[in-house]
Design a protein around this motif. Structure first.
Motif, short mmCIF file in Angstrom:
data_model
loop_
_atom_site.label_atom_id
_atom_site.label_comp_id
_atom_site.label_asym_id
_atom_site.label_seq_id
_atom_site.Cartn_x
_atom_site.Cartn_y
_atom_site.Cartn_z
N LEU A 29 0.83 -1.20 0.00
CA LEU A 29 0.00 0.00 0.00
C LEU A 29 0.87 1.26 0.00
O LEU A 29 0.54 2.25 -0.66
CB LEU A 29 -0.94 0.00 1.20
N PHE A 30 1.97 1.24 0.72
CA PHE A 30 2.89 2.38 0.73
C PHE A 30 3.49 2.60 -0.65
O PHE A 30 3.54 3.72 -1.15
CB PHE A 30 3.99 2.17 1.77
N ALA A 31 3.93 1.52 -1.29
CA ALA A 31 4.49 1.64 -2.64
C ALA A 31 3.45 2.14 -3.62
O ALA A 31 3.74 2.98 -4.49
CB ALA A 31 5.05 0.29 -3.10
N TRP A 32 2.22 1.68 -3.49
CA TRP A 32 1.13 2.11 -4.36
C TRP A 32 0.85 3.60 -4.16
O TRP A 32 0.67 4.34 -5.12
CB TRP A 32 -0.11 1.27 -4.08
N SER A 33 0.84 4.06 -2.91
CA SER A 33 0.58 5.47 -2.64
C SER A 33 1.73 6.35 -3.15
O SER A 33 1.50 7.46 -3.62
CB SER A 33 0.32 5.72 -1.16
N VAL A 34 2.96 5.86 -3.07
CA VAL A 34 4.09 6.61 -3.62
C VAL A 34 3.96 6.72 -5.13
O VAL A 34 4.20 7.79 -5.71
CB VAL A 34 5.43 5.95 -3.21
N CYS A 35 3.56 5.65 -5.79
CA CYS A 35 3.36 5.69 -7.24
C CYS A 35 2.25 6.66 -7.62
O CYS A 35 2.39 7.43 -8.58
CB CYS A 35 3.04 4.30 -7.77
N LEU A 36 1.15 6.65 -6.87
CA LEU A 36 0.07 7.59 -7.14
C LEU A 36 0.52 9.04 -6.93
O LEU A 36 0.19 9.92 -7.73
CB LEU A 36 -1.14 7.30 -6.25
#
Length: 97
Positions: A29-36
């Motif tokens: 989820l952290f990696a996904w939020s960084v990508c967003l």
């Protein structure tokens, strides 16, 4: 006694598995939020690069008065569709006249 020891051991295994899955899920989820956030940042930068003020002849390059025609909206997103934009005349356009 053996049954109680077995249930404690199985609880320990389940809780360990649950914690491991939770940590991996939080990392994903952290990696996904960084990508967003990166995608939104690039989108915002592309929009900011459309601001034409620095190539306008009314742009003063001074902090106090950025634009002589529209000082409030100069260098902002509102200046993207500025009706008074007038490109700086280049040396080649002077030679043509």
């Amino acid at each position: 006694m053996m049954n109680q020891h077995l249930s404690v051991q199985s609880f320990h295994e389940v809780s360990t598995l649950f914690c491991a899955v939770s940590v991996w899920l939080m990392m994903a989820l952290f990696a996904w939020s960084v990508c967003l956030a990166a995608r939104e940042g690039v989108k915002h930068l592309r929009k900011l690069h459309q601001i034409p003020c620095s190539q306008c002849q009314y742009f003063t390059q001074q902090y106090c008065l950025k634009c002589t025609v529209h000082p409030v909206t100069a260098l902002s997103e509102a200046a993207i569709a500025c009706p008074d934009y007038c490109a700086i005349a280049t040396i080649s356009s002077y030679r043509e006249n």
